[in-house]
Write a protein that holds these residues in place. Structure first.
Motif, PDB file in Angstrom:
ATOM      1  N   UNK A  15       0.881  -1.081   0.141  1.00  0.00           N
ATOM      2  CA  UNK A  15      -0.086  -0.130   0.104  1.00  0.00           C
ATOM      3  C   UNK A  15       0.860   1.311   0.138  1.00  0.00           C
ATOM      4  N   UNK A  16       0.701   2.100  -0.791  1.00  0.00           N
ATOM      5  CA  UNK A  16       1.398   3.296  -1.060  1.00  0.00           C
ATOM      6  C   UNK A  16       2.907   3.103  -1.130  1.00  0.00           C
ATOM      7  N   UNK A  17       3.518   2.328  -1.839  1.00  0.00           N
ATOM      8  CA  UNK A  17       5.054   2.357  -2.042  1.00  0.00           C
ATOM      9  C   UNK A  17       5.660   3.739  -2.238  1.00  0.00           C
ATOM     10  N   UNK A  18       6.424   4.112  -1.569  1.00  0.00           N
ATOM     11  CA  UNK A  18       7.067   5.389  -1.763  1.00  0.00           C
ATOM     12  C   UNK A  18       8.226   5.300  -2.845  1.00  0.00           C
ATOM     13  N   UNK A  19       8.526   6.616  -3.211  1.00  0.00           N
ATOM     14  CA  UNK A  19       9.638   6.488  -4.195  1.00  0.00           C
ATOM     15  C   UNK A  19      10.982   6.525  -3.716  1.00  0.00           C
ATOM     16  N   UNK A  20      11.791   5.865  -4.382  1.00  0.00           N
ATOM     17  CA  UNK A  20      13.151   5.921  -3.813  1.00  0.00           C
ATOM     18  C   UNK A  20      13.744   7.112  -3.114  1.00  0.00           C
ATOM     19  N   UNK A  21      13.362   8.180  -3.754  1.00  0.00           N
ATOM     20  CA  UNK A  21      13.940   9.535  -3.685  1.00  0.00           C
ATOM     21  C   UNK A  21      13.470   9.948  -2.168  1.00  0.00           C
ATOM     22  N   UNK A  22      12.170   9.625  -1.561  1.00  0.00           N
ATOM     23  CA  UNK A  22      11.708   9.722  -0.494  1.00  0.00           C
ATOM     24  C   UNK A  22      12.475   8.679   0.752  1.00  0.00           C
ATOM     25  N   UNK A  23      12.607   7.613   0.140  1.00  0.00           N
ATOM     26  CA  UNK A  23      13.611   6.546   1.029  1.00  0.00           C
ATOM     27  C   UNK A  23      14.858   7.080   1.392  1.00  0.00           C
ATOM     28  N   UNK A  24      15.415   7.576   0.596  1.00  0.00           N
ATOM     29  CA  UNK A  24      16.819   8.358   0.543  1.00  0.00           C
ATOM     30  C   UNK A  24      16.885   9.294   1.843  1.00  0.00           C
ATOM     31  N   UNK A  25      15.797   9.914   2.006  1.00  0.00           N
ATOM     32  CA  UNK A  25      15.893  10.906   3.149  1.00  0.00           C
ATOM     33  C   UNK A  25      15.347  10.208   4.681  1.00  0.00           C
ATOM     34  N   UNK A  26      14.646   9.004   4.397  1.00  0.00           N
ATOM     35  CA  UNK A  26      14.009   8.484   5.496  1.00  0.00           C
ATOM     36  C   UNK A  26      15.049   7.381   5.965  1.00  0.00           C
ATOM     37  N   UNK A  27      15.801   6.662   5.297  1.00  0.00           N
ATOM     38  CA  UNK A  27      16.659   5.547   5.643  1.00  0.00           C
ATOM     39  C   UNK A  27      17.856   6.141   6.574  1.00  0.00           C
ATOM     40  N   UNK A  28      18.519   7.368   6.332  1.00  0.00           N
ATOM     41  CA  UNK A  28      19.260   8.003   7.311  1.00  0.00           C
ATOM     42  C   UNK A  28      18.691   8.321   8.777  1.00  0.00           C
ATOM     43  N   UNK A  29      17.554   8.657   8.766  1.00  0.00           N
ATOM     44  CA  UNK A  29      16.784   8.834   9.882  1.00  0.00           C
ATOM     45  C   UNK A  29      16.699   7.603  10.845  1.00  0.00           C
ATOM     46  N   UNK A  30      16.397   6.368  10.080  1.00  0.00           N
ATOM     47  CA  UNK A  30      16.533   5.140  10.804  1.00  0.00           C
ATOM     48  C   UNK A  30      17.805   4.752  11.483  1.00  0.00           C
ATOM     49  N   UNK A 297      13.040  -6.928  17.853  1.00  0.00           N
ATOM     50  CA  UNK A 297      11.905  -6.629  17.647  1.00  0.00           C
ATOM     51  C   UNK A 297      11.571  -5.835  16.261  1.00  0.00           C
ATOM     52  N   UNK A 298      10.818  -6.235  15.373  1.00  0.00           N
ATOM     53  CA  UNK A 298      10.185  -5.617  14.089  1.00  0.00           C
ATOM     54  C   UNK A 298       8.929  -4.789  14.568  1.00  0.00           C
ATOM     55  N   UNK A 299       9.255  -3.422  14.164  1.00  0.00           N
ATOM     56  CA  UNK A 299       8.212  -2.409  14.320  1.00  0.00           C
ATOM     57  C   UNK A 299       7.438  -2.404  12.974  1.00  0.00           C
ATOM     58  N   UNK A 300       6.222  -2.820  12.985  1.00  0.00           N
ATOM     59  CA  UNK A 300       5.571  -3.131  11.755  1.00  0.00           C
ATOM     60  C   UNK A 300       4.820  -1.785  11.497  1.00  0.00           C
ATOM     61  N   UNK A 301       4.794  -1.530  10.324  1.00  0.00           N
ATOM     62  CA  UNK A 301       3.969  -0.288   9.941  1.00  0.00           C
ATOM     63  C   UNK A 301       2.902  -0.547   8.804  1.00  0.00           C
ATOM     64  N   UNK A 302       1.860  -1.008   8.983  1.00  0.00           N
ATOM     65  CA  UNK A 302       0.791  -1.595   7.834  1.00  0.00           C
ATOM     66  C   UNK A 302       0.312  -0.507   6.984  1.00  0.00           C
ATOM     67  N   UNK A 303       0.251  -0.709   5.807  1.00  0.00           N
ATOM     68  CA  UNK A 303      -0.141   0.365   4.942  1.00  0.00           C
ATOM     69  C   UNK A 303      -1.668   0.152   4.681  1.00  0.00           C
ATOM     70  N   UNK A 304      -2.067  -1.013   4.507  1.00  0.00           N
ATOM     71  CA  UNK A 304      -3.583  -1.434   4.516  1.00  0.00           C
ATOM     72  C   UNK A 304      -3.647  -3.024   4.980  1.00  0.00           C
ATOM     73  N   UNK A 305      -4.856  -3.351   5.543  1.00  0.00           N
ATOM     74  CA  UNK A 305      -5.025  -4.617   6.076  1.00  0.00           C
ATOM     75  C   UNK A 305      -5.053  -5.819   5.224  1.00  0.00           C
ATOM     76  N   UNK A 306      -5.458  -5.625   4.078  1.00  0.00           N
ATOM     77  CA  UNK A 306      -5.068  -6.848   2.957  1.00  0.00           C
ATOM     78  C   UNK A 306      -4.865  -6.069   2.005  1.00  0.00           C
ATOM     79  N   UNK A 307      -4.743  -7.057   0.633  1.00  0.00           N
ATOM     80  CA  UNK A 307      -4.711  -6.490  -0.538  1.00  0.00           C
ATOM     81  C   UNK A 307      -5.724  -5.743  -1.031  1.00  0.00           C
ATOM     82  N   UNK A 308      -6.889  -6.023  -0.643  1.00  0.00           N
ATOM     83  CA  UNK A 308      -8.192  -5.046  -1.164  1.00  0.00           C
ATOM     84  C   UNK A 308      -8.421  -4.085  -0.159  1.00  0.00           C
ATOM     85  N   UNK A 309      -8.132  -3.880   0.933  1.00  0.00           N
ATOM     86  CA  UNK A 309      -8.429  -3.241   1.885  1.00  0.00           C
ATOM     87  C   UNK A 309      -8.007  -1.657   1.504  1.00  0.00           C
TER      88      UNK A 309
END
Length: 487
Positions: A15-30, A297-309
């Motif tokens: 659900x809502x796969x982000x563009x790589x350009x956004x992940x480029x700013x997100x990964x350093x924060x992690x 621990x994996x901190x999950x962040x669901x984008x939708x409850x299932x494929x059709x949600x």
């Protein structure tokens, strides 16, 4: 646990796969927050090829139409490596198979004909398909130490004729049906990829006796990821955890920082997620001496409850919640003063009133979209109170307006909202909101995500307000006060 818990973050790309350009700013924060790796749930965003290339959600060869193109997927992996984030691919192999079984080419592999959620474990082609998916995924994640095979929430297990007949001769009926399939998948990975370990969600283990699990020697094949997203300590009962400690030499846990409090939730509820993490801290402490190897621990962040949600919280909307939860784990408890200080240093300062405080500019990745989605969340609450309320829909719904079948008493009680001036103000606000969201979303998401967001959250409200406004104008502000006679 007596030692610091290793933290990983779940990327739900179905659900809502982000563009790589956004992940480029997100990964350093992690990395700054001490995250060790990513659990990447590709689902239909992965660019499968050959006989299974149709798995891409819209059958497109470009990310704007569904899945990532190979160049983009490789860029995401490269960015993760640059920021020292270990990547673990998650591929569904039993339940939650809608992204595969919705296609006519694979429809014959459904366990339950009218639902594409579960693959039939009794058909040879099912395992062949899963092997091909695993092969392509592990060719892409060639350096991965783990693969996660899902296997959770297999709702329709044992429904088809083949499985029903098979269960008649299976020792443990449905339990055997599920275990046989999981063992076959795990054994395939172990034989073909001896350096890759198998993990899976734990929920289907919960109702299987310890003796059965030991009989299947499942603890030598897989590492369960025990997921729990609520706040009650009773989940950490001896009945469950003693069994797990006795059967599995290796365990993982999974919390949630977003996507676990409502299938249409727009913004996370931070306090719920804080409590969830504190619950895990207490629970793991109880079994500190029993758990042989707790890997993290994996901190999950669901984008939708299932494929059709429909979509729930977008990733930028959940980043402050993620930060709070990571810091709670780091500190071993929730300390408002310490966490607020650390978050402030990372740029997590938000204006109190949407768009009115121009002196405060948040700095975390996607913060502008966070602010706009928070504003949308407040607007929808106001809309539901005034226009989509029980009272409004009981005495002034679309049918009643068209037939003029209502009463003066109830209409007069709603005069403050049934007029074109008030409706126009709401229209103006949501149109302004849409403009602000548009200005902040296209750098983060592809067009298909934007279309879905607008189509589910914004456009239905706008259309209803347009109709109401037109009605009020046609009535010259004189709303129907004379009911039809009733025989």
């Amino acid at each position: 646990m007596s030692k610091k818990i290793r933290r990983f973050v779940h990327l739900d790309l179905k659900g809502a796969p982000p563009k790589p350009s956004f992940l480029e700013t997100f990964f350093p924060l992690l990395t700054t927050l001490g995250v060790k790796g990513l659990l990447v749930e590709w689902e239909d965003s992965f660019p499968y090829t050959g006989d299974i290339q149709d798995i891409g959600s819209l059958g497109s060869s470009s990310a704007s139409g569904g899945h990532y193109i190979p160049k983009e997927a490789l860029e995401i992996m490269k960015l993760a490596k640059v920021h020292s984030l270990m990547t673990i691919p998650l591929i569904q192999t039993f339940g939650h198979m809608e992204f595969v079984l919705k296609h006519s080419k694979f429809k014959h592999l459904r366990e339950y004909n009218i639902s594409p959620s579960c693959i039939c474990p009794s058909q040879e082609d099912s395992l062949n398909l899963i092997k091909e998916m695993i092969d392509q995924m592990l060719a892409f994640h060639a350096d991965s130490e783990y693969i996660h095979i899902g296997a959770d929430e297999v709702w329709h297990l044992g429904q088809c004729e083949k499985c029903t007949a098979k269960m008649e001769i299976l020792k443990y009926k449905q339990h055997s049906l599920w275990l046989d399939h999981v063992v076959a998948v795990a054994q395939y990975v172990r034989n073909r990829y001896p350096n890759t370990k198998v993990m899976l969600w734990d929920d289907m283990f919960r109702n299987i006796d310890e003796a059965i699990l030991k009989e299947y020697n499942i603890g030598e094949l897989v590492e369960p990821m025990v997921w729990y997203y609520h706040t009650l300590d009773d989940f950490f009962s001896p009945n469950l955890w003693n069994k797990y400690c006795n059967v599995f030499p290796h365990l993982w846990g999974a919390t949630a920082f977003k996507g676990a409090t409502g299938s249409r939730q727009i913004m996370p509820i931070p306090y719920h997620h804080i409590q969830n993490h504190e619950c895990w801290i207490r629970g793991l402490a109880l079994y500190n001496d029993q758990i042989k190897n707790f890997h993290g621990l994996v901190l999950t962040g669901w984008s939708r409850y299932d494929h059709y949600a429909t979509l729930c919280e977008l990733l930028p909307s959940g980043i402050p919640s993620l930060c709070i939860c990571l810091l709670t784990l780091e500190n071993g408890k929730y300390s408002p003063e310490i966490i607020q200080s650390e978050m402030t240093s990372l740029g997590f300062i938000l204006p109190n009133i949407h768009m009115d405080d121009t002196t405060i500019v948040p700095q975390f990745p996607g913060s502008q979209l966070y602010i706009n989605m928070d504003w949308l969340n407040h607007f929808i609450r106001k809309y539901k109170i005034e226009i989509d309320s029980e009272r409004f829909n009981t005495w002034f719904n679309h049918w009643q307006r068209n037939t003029k079948y209502t009463t003066p008493y109830h209409v007069n009680s709603m005069k403050s909202t049934i007029n074109s001036l008030f409706i126009s103000r709401l229209l103006s606000e949501i149109e302004k909101l849409e403009d602000f969201i548009t200005s902040s979303i296209h750098d983060i998401y592809y067009e298909h995500t934007v279309e879905e967001l607008y189509g589910t959250l914004i456009h239905p409200i706008k259309e209803n307000l347009y109709k109401l406004n037109q009605y009020c104008l046609l009535q010259n502000e004189e709303c129907p006060t004379k009911p039809k006679p009733i025989d």
